[in-house]
Motif scaffolding. Sequence first.
Motif, PDB file in Angstrom:
ATOM      1  N   PRO A 195       0.971  -1.161   0.103  1.00  0.00           N
ATOM      2  CA  PRO A 195       0.001  -0.175  -0.041  1.00  0.00           C
ATOM      3  C   PRO A 195       0.698   1.354   0.052  1.00  0.00           C
ATOM      4  N   GLU A 196       2.178   1.359   0.039  1.00  0.00           N
ATOM      5  CA  GLU A 196       3.111   2.507   0.367  1.00  0.00           C
ATOM      6  C   GLU A 196       3.303   2.676  -0.886  1.00  0.00           C
ATOM      7  N   ARG A 197       3.148   1.990  -2.110  1.00  0.00           N
ATOM      8  CA  ARG A 197       3.694   2.209  -3.423  1.00  0.00           C
ATOM      9  C   ARG A 197       2.301   2.733  -4.238  1.00  0.00           C
ATOM     10  N   GLU A 198       2.138   4.094  -4.037  1.00  0.00           N
ATOM     11  CA  GLU A 198       1.034   4.655  -4.706  1.00  0.00           C
ATOM     12  C   GLU A 198       0.741   4.629  -6.287  1.00  0.00           C
ATOM     13  N   ARG A 199       1.890   4.312  -6.905  1.00  0.00           N
ATOM     14  CA  ARG A 199       1.670   3.963  -8.207  1.00  0.00           C
ATOM     15  C   ARG A 199       1.072   2.995  -8.534  1.00  0.00           C
ATOM     16  N   LEU A 200       1.238   1.715  -7.907  1.00  0.00           N
ATOM     17  CA  LEU A 200       0.509   0.667  -7.950  1.00  0.00           C
ATOM     18  C   LEU A 200      -0.988   0.896  -7.699  1.00  0.00           C
TER      19      LEU A 200
END
Length: 275
Positions: free
Chosen positions: A206-211
């Motif tokens: 969830p920390e990877r906003e691009r995903l």
Amino acid sequence: MAVHILNGDNMDTGEVSVGLLGPLQVAHRGKSYGVGPNRARALLAVLALSAQEVVSIDFLIDELLTDRPWKNPKNALQAGVHRLRDALERITGTPGTLMVRTSANGYLLDVPPVRVDAHRFDTLAAQGAALLPHAPDEAVAVLEEALALWRGDALLDVLGGLRCQNQMSRLASQRLSTLEDLYEAKLFGGGYRVVNGLEQLALEHPERERLTELLMVALYRSGRQQEALATFQRVRSWLQDELGVEPGRKLRSLQRAILTQDVAIDARLPQTSAS
């Protein structure tokens, strides 16, 4: 030193390859071999990470001989190099001194970087990323080739020092970035089913906003507007609770576009059957 034959792999025969993207392995003539004990694996890993470049004796000592005080660390390192050379010679039939070469102040693994999977992964990942804006379908093929090199976590069975730890973290992060590029390329290319894979990755990271952004676009393109908005709220709550921050500008902008069914969303990526 023990040399363990692993399962056959898909490496080209007749050449030596070193695998770092998973348990450490050496491949030769269609067979894969594990090399032990750990210090030999760590030594090979450090040399392979700088394939065909001299790694200094002082650096190798700092990286590999920190587990206890050594009366003569240079002698201990030389003994480790000797054992590694013996193992590589038994695997390949090539004199070990030609594979692990001695220089004035260090050692060099004489294997082309292209024969080390971590280097090949970096090259393919960069090529795929460069293709993404203008040739997404070509990017998909290259990025999938890059990701297929992985057999598990990088340096999975190597207990090295700071260099190995940093490379483990870097490669893991690059693997995720390459997965993001792959899913974006599939959304650009159209006709790919991507929602399920993106949902799993976004839940795990969830920390990877691009995903999250890619998942929201894929859901919206599939006619699942409410799920796209629910995904935003889930990630927003996680960011607030775990990191004390709000989602970034791009993610907030995408949420607003979905709320208003802004036609600009359709301009971000071609229409796809992402499902």
